[in-house]
Write a protein that holds these residues in place. Sequence first.
Motif, short mmCIF file in Angstrom:
data_model
loop_
_atom_site.label_atom_id
_atom_site.label_comp_id
_atom_site.label_asym_id
_atom_site.label_seq_id
_atom_site.Cartn_x
_atom_site.Cartn_y
_atom_site.Cartn_z
N THR A 301 -30.73 68.43 -21.74
CA THR A 301 -30.57 69.21 -20.60
C THR A 301 -30.37 70.68 -20.81
N PHE A 302 -29.40 70.83 -21.52
CA PHE A 302 -28.88 72.12 -22.26
C PHE A 302 -30.21 72.90 -22.84
N ILE A 303 -30.65 72.03 -23.83
CA ILE A 303 -31.64 72.60 -24.70
C ILE A 303 -32.88 73.01 -23.83
N SER A 304 -33.42 72.16 -22.91
CA SER A 304 -34.59 72.44 -21.98
C SER A 304 -34.38 73.89 -21.22
N THR A 305 -32.96 73.76 -20.67
CA THR A 305 -32.63 74.70 -19.70
C THR A 305 -32.59 76.20 -20.19
N MET A 306 -32.00 76.20 -21.71
CA MET A 306 -32.04 77.48 -22.22
C MET A 306 -33.20 77.84 -22.72
N LEU A 307 -34.32 77.15 -23.24
CA LEU A 307 -35.65 77.49 -23.36
C LEU A 307 -36.29 78.04 -22.16
N SER A 308 -36.02 77.33 -21.08
CA SER A 308 -36.89 77.89 -19.75
C SER A 308 -36.20 79.18 -19.49
N SER A 309 -35.01 79.46 -19.59
CA SER A 309 -34.39 80.70 -19.21
C SER A 309 -34.91 81.90 -19.92
N LEU A 312 -32.45 83.05 -24.77
CA LEU A 312 -32.07 83.16 -26.17
C LEU A 312 -33.42 82.57 -26.74
N SER A 313 -33.24 82.92 -28.11
CA SER A 313 -34.47 82.59 -28.98
C SER A 313 -34.21 81.29 -29.38
N MET A 314 -35.54 80.68 -29.77
CA MET A 314 -35.48 79.38 -30.45
C MET A 314 -34.35 79.07 -31.31
N LEU A 315 -34.34 80.19 -32.34
CA LEU A 315 -33.51 80.03 -33.53
C LEU A 315 -32.17 80.02 -32.90
N ASP A 316 -31.65 80.98 -31.92
CA ASP A 316 -30.21 80.89 -31.45
C ASP A 316 -30.05 79.38 -30.94
N ILE A 317 -30.97 78.92 -30.02
CA ILE A 317 -30.75 77.50 -29.73
C ILE A 317 -30.52 76.32 -30.62
N ALA A 318 -31.29 76.35 -31.66
CA ALA A 318 -31.02 75.74 -32.74
C ALA A 318 -29.87 75.56 -33.40
N GLN A 319 -28.96 77.13 -33.65
CA GLN A 319 -28.00 77.25 -34.11
C GLN A 319 -26.80 76.71 -33.35
N VAL A 321 -26.99 73.93 -31.15
CA VAL A 321 -27.06 72.61 -31.11
C VAL A 321 -26.98 71.96 -32.41
N GLY A 322 -27.04 72.88 -33.44
CA GLY A 322 -26.70 72.06 -34.77
C GLY A 322 -28.23 71.54 -35.53
N HIS A 323 -29.20 72.10 -35.04
CA HIS A 323 -30.55 72.05 -35.79
C HIS A 323 -30.57 72.79 -36.90
N THR A 324 -31.21 72.13 -38.17
CA THR A 324 -31.57 73.05 -39.26
C THR A 324 -32.28 74.22 -39.18
N ASN A 325 -33.26 73.94 -37.97
CA ASN A 325 -34.53 75.05 -38.10
C ASN A 325 -35.01 74.88 -36.78
N THR A 326 -35.90 75.60 -36.08
CA THR A 326 -36.39 75.42 -34.82
C THR A 326 -37.60 74.45 -34.72
N GLU A 327 -37.89 73.67 -35.98
CA GLU A 327 -39.00 72.75 -35.87
C GLU A 327 -38.83 71.58 -34.83
N MET A 328 -37.46 71.25 -34.94
CA MET A 328 -37.12 70.08 -33.88
C MET A 328 -37.29 70.51 -32.39
N ILE A 329 -36.92 71.84 -32.32
CA ILE A 329 -36.78 72.22 -30.88
C ILE A 329 -38.23 72.50 -30.42
N VAL A 330 -39.15 73.05 -31.30
CA VAL A 330 -40.56 73.01 -30.54
C VAL A 330 -41.22 71.65 -30.58
#
Length: 364
Positions: A301-309, A312-319, A321-330
Amino acid sequence: MISIIRKKNSANLYVQFYIDGKCVQRTTKLEDTPKNRKFIEKNIIPKLELKILKGEFNQKKSESRFDFFATKYLQSKDRLKTYDQISSIVNNQILSFFKNRSVIDIKRYEVKEFAEDRLRHASPKRVRHILNVLAGILNIAIDYEVISNNVALNIELPKHKKKTFEPFSKDEVNTILSNTDGWFKTFLSIAFFTGARTGEILALHWNDIDLDRGIIKITKSLRNGIISTPKTESSIRDVPIFEQLREELIKHRNRSKTIYLFSNPHTGNMFYKTAKLAPFWRDLLKKCNIPYRILYSTRHTFISTMLSSGELSMLDIAQIVGHTNTEMIVRNYAKYIRGEHLKINRKMNIFTDKKTETTLEGAL
């Protein structure tokens, strides 16, 4: 040929024979007398010869037991954070099927039958994980030069259909938070406003909370009663505290009496594992009349809400939530923001560099 011998410093007689070039000696527990020697020749040696013919003294056979290599495999994994998961697969899934077998006798068709049996109870992804563990055990047997071929490799499975995680809507989040209080409201506030993993939140101490700087330091995670480092190196991170979360943390600090943020209200101790939160979570969703979703959905919910808003950039969101890069987000969350690209300014001329044009006009 089986011979009768007597060892030094022993009054008893032994039988001696060779298996695969190795000398084997077995005591008869009989004293060295002519009568006992005749008894051994007449009664014990014929039975031994029959057992040898049947392969019951084949040492390679006994050394090829599947459970021996399963134990060796687990010993090689005992320092991994996923050891408990691997151990559960070995003990609860694999050993029940192959425990008393010799790895020499395990056929590929049996592995396929095993996989088909597991597919009745688990997803293809889960069964692939189980087969990988099985293959790892058989690789140990290859290292011991007992077998030369791994029959658990390249087993075809149905295509895995990934589970879809439905995030909570903004109204659902507000309903959930307004229908709970105390420690659980604080826990869920951290979950919804940071996207942190459940184990990471349960491992938090008050010295991880820096309200002055507006930061939560995530450096550890709880799993089965043990606090260790988080899932990956990138999971060690600083997370910003949003104002709504800050207010809730201040309230919780005023009522907290321990060095760690959360304790089980039934025991007063730290939660042993994340599964202990399930009863509180189920009861709350039922109270809110919201369809059940796993607690981990707070992270989605946090990730999808921040993406929709778009804040923040995908890189900001990845950092965060603790993802290595934006690949998991995409890969996992792009579907939740479909249509956002249609909200762009259609009057924009994408082949005109306005900054360059303005500079040229000024020069003229």
